[in-house]
Design a protein around this motif. Sequence first.
Motif, PDB file in Angstrom:
ATOM      1  N   GLY A 158       0.789  -1.225   0.000  1.00  0.00           N
ATOM      2  CA  GLY A 158       0.000   0.000   0.000  1.00  0.00           C
ATOM      3  C   GLY A 158       0.818   1.270   0.000  1.00  0.00           C
ATOM      4  N   LYS A 159       2.138   1.161   0.054  1.00  0.00           N
ATOM      5  CA  LYS A 159       3.010   2.343   0.080  1.00  0.00           C
ATOM      6  C   LYS A 159       3.237   2.855  -1.339  1.00  0.00           C
ATOM      7  CE  LYS A 159       7.578   3.807   1.658  1.00  0.00           C
ATOM      8  NZ  LYS A 159       8.857   3.287   2.143  1.00  0.00           N
ATOM      9  N   LEU A 160       3.125   4.167  -1.508  1.00  0.00           N
ATOM     10  CA  LEU A 160       3.439   4.807  -2.783  1.00  0.00           C
ATOM     11  C   LEU A 160       4.897   5.234  -2.756  1.00  0.00           C
ATOM     12  CD1 LEU A 160       2.671   6.181  -5.521  1.00  0.00           C
ATOM     13  CD2 LEU A 160       2.180   8.227  -4.160  1.00  0.00           C
ATOM     14  N   ILE A 161       5.654   4.804  -3.781  1.00  0.00           N
ATOM     15  CA  ILE A 161       7.050   5.215  -3.931  1.00  0.00           C
ATOM     16  C   ILE A 161       7.214   5.747  -5.346  1.00  0.00           C
ATOM     17  CG2 ILE A 161       9.477   4.517  -3.873  1.00  0.00           C
ATOM     18  CD1 ILE A 161       8.598   2.096  -2.151  1.00  0.00           C
ATOM     19  N   GLU A 162       7.509   7.046  -5.451  1.00  0.00           N
ATOM     20  CA  GLU A 162       7.766   7.674  -6.740  1.00  0.00           C
ATOM     21  C   GLU A 162       9.212   8.146  -6.752  1.00  0.00           C
ATOM     22  OE1 GLU A 162       3.553   9.829  -7.758  1.00  0.00           O
ATOM     23  OE2 GLU A 162       4.899  10.855  -6.360  1.00  0.00           O
ATOM     24  N   GLU A 163      10.063   7.411  -7.467  1.00  0.00           N
ATOM     25  CA  GLU A 163      11.467   7.809  -7.560  1.00  0.00           C
ATOM     26  C   GLU A 163      11.608   8.860  -8.654  1.00  0.00           C
ATOM     27  OE1 GLU A 163      15.140   5.107  -7.365  1.00  0.00           O
ATOM     28  OE2 GLU A 163      15.040   5.760  -9.469  1.00  0.00           O
ATOM     29  N   HIS A 164      12.075  10.045  -8.252  1.00  0.00           N
ATOM     30  CA  HIS A 164      12.274  11.136  -9.212  1.00  0.00           C
ATOM     31  C   HIS A 164      13.639  11.068  -9.875  1.00  0.00           C
ATOM     32  CE1 HIS A 164       8.645  13.686  -8.778  1.00  0.00           C
ATOM     33  NE2 HIS A 164       8.488  12.861  -7.755  1.00  0.00           N
ATOM     34  N   PHE A 165      14.654  10.728  -9.093  1.00  0.00           N
ATOM     35  CA  PHE A 165      15.995  10.534  -9.629  1.00  0.00           C
ATOM     36  C   PHE A 165      16.617   9.364  -8.895  1.00  0.00           C
ATOM     37  CE2 PHE A 165      15.022  14.987 -10.331  1.00  0.00           C
ATOM     38  CZ  PHE A 165      15.328  15.130 -11.681  1.00  0.00           C
ATOM     39  N   GLY A 166      17.362   8.528  -9.610  1.00  0.00           N
ATOM     40  CA  GLY A 166      18.001   7.375  -8.995  1.00  0.00           C
ATOM     41  C   GLY A 166      18.185   6.250  -9.980  1.00  0.00           C
ATOM     42  N   GLN A 167      18.536   5.085  -9.454  1.00  0.00           N
ATOM     43  CA  GLN A 167      18.830   3.916 -10.283  1.00  0.00           C
ATOM     44  C   GLN A 167      17.696   3.576 -11.251  1.00  0.00           C
ATOM     45  OE1 GLN A 167      22.255   3.294 -10.100  1.00  0.00           O
ATOM     46  NE2 GLN A 167      21.837   1.133  -9.765  1.00  0.00           N
ATOM     47  N   ALA A 168      16.464   3.499 -10.727  1.00  0.00           N
ATOM     48  CA  ALA A 168      15.332   3.046 -11.551  1.00  0.00           C
ATOM     49  C   ALA A 168      14.908   4.093 -12.574  1.00  0.00           C
ATOM     50  CB  ALA A 168      14.149   2.679 -10.657  1.00  0.00           C
ATOM     51  N   THR A 169      15.084   5.371 -12.254  1.00  0.00           N
ATOM     52  CA  THR A 169      14.579   6.443 -13.112  1.00  0.00           C
ATOM     53  C   THR A 169      15.564   6.844 -14.194  1.00  0.00           C
ATOM     54  OG1 THR A 169      13.359   7.265 -11.217  1.00  0.00           O
ATOM     55  CG2 THR A 169      13.537   8.737 -13.085  1.00  0.00           C
ATOM     56  N   ASP A 170      16.778   7.206 -13.778  1.00  0.00           N
ATOM     57  CA  ASP A 170      17.741   7.713 -14.758  1.00  0.00           C
ATOM     58  C   ASP A 170      19.104   7.033 -14.660  1.00  0.00           C
ATOM     59  OD1 ASP A 170      18.662   8.861 -12.414  1.00  0.00           O
ATOM     60  OD2 ASP A 170      18.558  10.925 -13.121  1.00  0.00           O
TER      61      ASP A 170
END
Length: 120
Positions: free
Chosen positions: A17-29
Amino acid sequence: MKYTVQKFPFVVPTNDGKLIEEHFGQATDGNSEISIAHMVAPPGWSEPFQTPLFDEYTYIIKGKKQFIIEGEKVILEIGQSIKINKNTRIQYSNPFNEPCEYLAICLPAFTIENVNREAD
């Protein structure tokens, strides 16, 4: 390019149920130096204890978040922040009745391999 605007953060799939929005990091860029994520932990949420190989900074936007740091309970509220040094055993949770919205910054970037979560 002199700057990057992030309009489409990577939403990390979760089953708690936790929302995690990665803005910058391994998964994003692919950035391994830093990760910056916007999070919302629902009431009653918790994670297993972990001993990450990165420093983690947390800033509370709404609600409250509980940290158990090497056995000591710390509760952060709106507008407060904390730095947890790498190689520190910690458990994150939201045992409260309201969602907790916060920013998390990890140096170096968060990876599932470097979080060192303990079995439930």
